[in-house]
Enzyme design. Structure first.
Site, PDB file in Angstrom:
ATOM      1  N   CYS A  69       0.790  -1.236   0.000  1.00  0.00           N
ATOM      2  CA  CYS A  69       0.000   0.000   0.000  1.00  0.00           C
ATOM      3  C   CYS A  69       0.825   1.291   0.000  1.00  0.00           C
ATOM      4  O   CYS A  69       0.451   2.228  -0.709  1.00  0.00           O
ATOM      5  CB  CYS A  69      -1.047   0.011   1.102  1.00  0.00           C
ATOM      6  SG  CYS A  69      -0.699  -1.011   2.507  1.00  0.00           S
ATOM      7  N   ARG A  95       7.595 -10.572   5.502  1.00  0.00           N
ATOM      8  CA  ARG A  95       7.318 -10.275   6.899  1.00  0.00           C
ATOM      9  C   ARG A  95       8.071 -11.281   7.753  1.00  0.00           C
ATOM     10  O   ARG A  95       8.045 -12.474   7.467  1.00  0.00           O
ATOM     11  CB  ARG A  95       5.816 -10.370   7.180  1.00  0.00           C
ATOM     12  CG  ARG A  95       5.043  -9.365   6.364  1.00  0.00           C
ATOM     13  CD  ARG A  95       3.555  -9.475   6.574  1.00  0.00           C
ATOM     14  NE  ARG A  95       2.888  -8.526   5.697  1.00  0.00           N
ATOM     15  CZ  ARG A  95       1.572  -8.391   5.600  1.00  0.00           C
ATOM     16  NH1 ARG A  95       0.794  -9.143   6.347  1.00  0.00           N
ATOM     17  NH2 ARG A  95       1.049  -7.511   4.780  1.00  0.00           N
ATOM     18  N   GLN A 106       0.740 -11.245  -2.523  1.00  0.00           N
ATOM     19  CA  GLN A 106      -0.671 -10.914  -2.344  1.00  0.00           C
ATOM     20  C   GLN A 106      -1.281 -10.564  -3.691  1.00  0.00           C
ATOM     21  O   GLN A 106      -0.621  -9.941  -4.512  1.00  0.00           O
ATOM     22  CB  GLN A 106      -0.812  -9.695  -1.431  1.00  0.00           C
ATOM     23  CG  GLN A 106      -0.309  -9.906  -0.027  1.00  0.00           C
ATOM     24  CD  GLN A 106      -0.388  -8.622   0.784  1.00  0.00           C
ATOM     25  OE1 GLN A 106       0.080  -7.573   0.340  1.00  0.00           O
ATOM     26  NE2 GLN A 106      -0.965  -8.703   1.963  1.00  0.00           N
ATOM     27  N   ASP A 166      -2.997  -8.187  -4.411  1.00  0.00           N
ATOM     28  CA  ASP A 166      -3.342  -6.968  -3.703  1.00  0.00           C
ATOM     29  C   ASP A 166      -3.935  -5.926  -4.648  1.00  0.00           C
ATOM     30  O   ASP A 166      -3.629  -5.918  -5.839  1.00  0.00           O
ATOM     31  CB  ASP A 166      -2.050  -6.407  -3.100  1.00  0.00           C
ATOM     32  CG  ASP A 166      -2.304  -5.617  -1.833  1.00  0.00           C
ATOM     33  OD1 ASP A 166      -3.469  -5.498  -1.438  1.00  0.00           O
ATOM     34  OD2 ASP A 166      -1.325  -5.131  -1.253  1.00  0.00           O
ATOM     35  N   HIS A 224      -5.518  -1.617  -4.238  1.00  0.00           N
ATOM     36  CA  HIS A 224      -5.979  -0.526  -3.391  1.00  0.00           C
ATOM     37  C   HIS A 224      -6.913   0.347  -4.183  1.00  0.00           C
ATOM     38  O   HIS A 224      -6.573   0.771  -5.280  1.00  0.00           O
ATOM     39  CB  HIS A 224      -4.789   0.247  -2.835  1.00  0.00           C
ATOM     40  CG  HIS A 224      -3.956  -0.614  -1.953  1.00  0.00           C
ATOM     41  ND1 HIS A 224      -2.845  -1.275  -2.415  1.00  0.00           N
ATOM     42  CD2 HIS A 224      -4.133  -0.999  -0.668  1.00  0.00           C
ATOM     43  CE1 HIS A 224      -2.366  -2.016  -1.431  1.00  0.00           C
ATOM     44  NE2 HIS A 224      -3.118  -1.878  -0.369  1.00  0.00           N
ATOM     45  N   LYS A 276     -13.414  -3.907   8.582  1.00  0.00           N
ATOM     46  CA  LYS A 276     -13.098  -4.817   7.487  1.00  0.00           C
ATOM     47  C   LYS A 276     -14.112  -5.944   7.352  1.00  0.00           C
ATOM     48  O   LYS A 276     -14.937  -6.165   8.247  1.00  0.00           O
ATOM     49  CB  LYS A 276     -11.690  -5.377   7.647  1.00  0.00           C
ATOM     50  CG  LYS A 276     -11.464  -6.048   8.986  1.00  0.00           C
ATOM     51  CD  LYS A 276     -10.043  -6.604   9.077  1.00  0.00           C
ATOM     52  CE  LYS A 276      -9.851  -7.364  10.375  1.00  0.00           C
ATOM     53  NZ  LYS A 276      -8.618  -8.103  10.440  1.00  0.00           N
ATOM     54  N   HIS A 306      -8.328  -1.589   0.982  1.00  0.00           N
ATOM     55  CA  HIS A 306      -7.382  -2.670   0.670  1.00  0.00           C
ATOM     56  C   HIS A 306      -8.221  -3.898   0.406  1.00  0.00           C
ATOM     57  O   HIS A 306      -9.168  -4.148   1.138  1.00  0.00           O
ATOM     58  CB  HIS A 306      -6.499  -3.045   1.857  1.00  0.00           C
ATOM     59  CG  HIS A 306      -5.793  -1.922   2.524  1.00  0.00           C
ATOM     60  ND1 HIS A 306      -4.425  -1.804   2.489  1.00  0.00           N
ATOM     61  CD2 HIS A 306      -6.230  -0.887   3.258  1.00  0.00           C
ATOM     62  CE1 HIS A 306      -4.065  -0.750   3.196  1.00  0.00           C
ATOM     63  NE2 HIS A 306      -5.140  -0.168   3.673  1.00  0.00           N
TER      64      HIS A 306
END
Length: 645
Positions: free
Chosen positions: A339, A368, A386, A388, A390, A474, A520
């Site tokens: 992000c 991570r 991911q 991912d 946004h 979320k 997200h």
RNA sequence: GCCAGCGUAGCUCAGGGGUAGAGCAACGGUUUCGUAAACCGUAGGCCAAGGGUUCAAAUCCCUUCGCUGGCUCCA
């Protein structure tokens, strides 16, 4: 004696004497129900059947088929475990022993005595022996002082510690046989319905979950009212073991790990890569349709990027350490999230309210530093990708965007054979609003809109207060796999924090600067975790369009290798993935090898097929399907070979 | 990170102070085969790594690494 009104689940009302017990009500309904009843819900509270009911109430009687029944059954089983342990290991001290989703556990302090597999069997037998005594679970109110006195005499320091936190007047004991425990219940009437017992494993667990405390021995077990049910459960465990993605990943050559590369850093082998890339392709296509713009960002980012995002402060010291360069003081971090990079893309130029929503999508690999004990196959890793994206939008677009994302997520689930799913709406803790960032009114609105969006799409949701991230509410998706296990996959999160920290803005129709809202979302979550779940869901028998090897071409002897190669070439021209098994082996052997590696199609070619320009089709797990021409074969299965739309 | 258990051939596993084992896979031959394992042979190992005890260690002890099951954590 006064009468009270009991409302049954079907809405009918029964008048009974004040003080009637749940068991008596069950018996008044039917003998069968009384025989199978385990616990009762009285005005939403699960209780013992033997407790008298002293006011008007709506009730529900629970049997083994209800969660509330199982809960009491396993809770009582935990007590039975404790009783058995106390009989076999005098001086054992007890922590807590609750029921869990599948069974129960008890945390015990065995004073350093070793406890192994053989001990489990011994304790199981003792439990069965005790269960047969048909001892009643007897509830008793005790004063705090009496309770403390009891456990002081018994020498159970953990129970005394638990008692410190309880208010006098609310304390109850339960006793069965020679065993008395501090417990709020509820319990089943007697020990006798516990007919089948299995102690599953032993693990360490900190007292009260705090690593500064002493580590106790946690004994996990499960019990059933019927031996047959235990056997079925053990079969299920066996099946789960067979489907373990770590085992199948190795056998099917999908991925591997190397100590040299580093723990938790998966290596995708060629076959696993096909699978993964097919999933990416599928998602890319769906995202283009849904109005996403693909972007690509680097695997590292300057430290200040994460100082701005707040991740450095929150996770810096518990994460991979900065990368240094020859330039003094220059530091980069492996990206733990995409992000911040996407925020910088947003900031490349001024944005108008007319540009929104902007949807930036990336298969972004992030790193991570998970704690070493937490790593597990592909489900918990230190480097993962991911799916991912946004979404930067105006506050008034949140709901609509949410609906679109829900549609995308459901499209993914149904295309991959996950037809049972639920969602959790994670909301603020209303008692603790200062823990969260963002204006109250925006939160209220977003929380309401998430719920509305989910409702509009007919999602089964559970709202959980206090589960929101500090930066926004979320929606998390849970799928149920073929063995009935639940996995958390995709997630959609509203974020007020990052737009603020990165000072993102857009010019509104009023010619003023406004702050966009960020969403997200990752339908798969991570490719790694998703692939793991998918492997276990389908036991390695992937849908055809995902299968790394779709077709094995198997010549009966080397005389037909040339024709087999021709067949393979034709398939490859239609983008069908296949291989030729031209080893000097008998056909039975080639078929077996293709079957065990779960290749969906086997095309067998011999003298007949060469003569007729055909292939003999064999389906994985289904056997011989007869001969067809190649064209016909490709036509017949064309839709299954292609990406789903 | 913490506790416990486990690390033997590419894989699955036996052996537990005295010369390192099996099956499958690999490799070389023979065989050319019709729907779930042909036959014969060959090679393959610093018994996770390092240190100790012992005349002698894969085996016993310690340390490290990794894996497994939990605990804690999870942007």
């Amino acid at each position: 004696m006064s009468e009270i009104k009991i409302t049954l689940p079907d809405g009918s009302v029964k008048a009974v004497a004040n003080g009637t017990t749940g068991y008596e009500i069950a018996r008044s309904i039917s003998e069968g129900l009384a025989r199978n009843a385990l616990s009762i819900e009285v005005n939403g509270e699960i209780r013992d059947l033997s407790r008298p009911i002293s006011a008007d109430a709506s009730i529900r009687i629970f049997t083994w088929n209800d969660k509330g029944g199982k809960y009491a059954f396993w809770h009582s089983s935990a007590h039975l475990l404790a009783e058995a342990l106390e009989a076999l290991y005098p001086g054992v001290k007890f922590g807590i022993g609750p029921p869990i989703e599948n069974g129960f556990y008890y945390d015990v302090d065995l004073n350093g005595q070793p406890f192994g597999e053989e001990d489990l069997v011994k304790v199981e037998q003792k439990m069965l022996e005790l269960a047969k005594t048909n001892s009643a679970f007897v509830r008793k109110d005790v004063s705090k002082a009496d309770a403390i006195r009891f456990f002081t005499e018994k020498g159970d320091p953990y129970k005394i510690e638990l008692l410190q936190d309880l208010a006098d007047g609310t304390i109850t004991f339960y006793q069965q046989g020679n065993f008395t425990d501090l417990c709020r219940g509820p319990h089943i009437p007697t020990t006798s319905p516990i007919k089948a017992v299995k102690l599953l494993n032993v693990a360490g667990a900190y007292w009260r979950g705090n690593e500064k405390n002493k580590m106790l021995t946690r004994i996990y077990g499960i019990t059933f009212p019927k031996q047959k049910e235990l056997e079925e459960y053990l079969l299920l465990l066996e099946e789960a073991k067979k489907r373990d993605h770590r085992k199948l990943g190795k056998e099917l050559e999908l991925f591997a790990f190397s100590e040299k590369v580093g723990m938790g850093l998966p290596l995708w082998l060629p076959k696993g890569t096909v699978l993964r890339e097919r999933l990416e392709q599928f998602m890319r296509r769906a995202q283009v349709k849904a109005g996403y713009d693909p972007v690509v960002t680097p695997h590292i980012g300057g430290k200040s990027l994460y100082v701005t995002s707040g991740h450095y402060e929150k996770y810096g010291k518990d994460s991979f350490q900065p990368i240094h360069t020859p330039d003094e003081g220059e530091e980069f971090l492996l990206k733990p999230m995409n992000c911040p990079h996407h925020c910088e893309i947003y900031k490349v130029k001024p944005r108008s309210y007319k540009d929104l929503p902007i949807r930036l999508a990336e298969f972004g690999t992030v790193y991570r530093y998970e704690q070493s004990g937490e790593l597990h196959g592909l489900t918990r890793v230190r480097g993962f990708t991911q799916d991912d994206a946004h979404i930067f939008c105006r506050p008034d677009q949140v709901k609509e965007e949410f609906i679109k994302v829900i549609d995308l997520v459901l499209h993914v689930f149904t295309s991959l054979g996950f037809d049972q799913y639920t969602a959790q709406v994670s909301l603020r803790d209303p008692e603790n609003k200062q823990k969260y960032i963002g204006e109250d009114a925006l939160w209220d609105r977003a929380e309401r809109e998430i719920q509305e969006a989910a409702d509009e799409r007919g999602l089964k949701t559970v709202a959980v207060k206090g589960e929101a991230a500090f930066y926004g509410p979320k929606l998390d998706f849970m799928v149920r796999d073929a063995l009935g296990r639940s996995w958390q996959l995709g997630t959609i999160q509203v974020d007020y924090q990052l737009p603020q920290r990165f000072e993102l803005e857009y010019i509104g129709s009023d010619n003023q600067k406004h702050r966009p809202v960020m969403i997200h979302r990752a339908p798969f979550g991570s490719l790694e975790r998703f692939v793991a779940v998918l492997i276990e869901h389908c036991a390695g028998n992937f849908p055809l369009w995902l299968s790394p090897e779709q077709v094995a071409v198997l010549p009966i002897s080397e005389k037909f290798n040339t024709y087999a190669q021709e067949v393979l070439n034709v398939l490859k021209e239609s983008d069908i993935r296949g291989f030729l098994d031209d080893r000097d082996e008998k056909i039975g052997r080639k078929i077996r090898d293709a079957e065990v590696t779960k290749v969906p199609f086997m095309l067998i070619v011999g003298e007949k097929e060469v003569a007729e320009r055909k292939v003999a089709v064999r389906l994985h797990g289904k056997g011989d399907q007869g001969s067809v021409s190649l064209d016909e074969f490709a036509r017949q299965y064309a839709r299954e070979f292609a990406l789903p739309v």
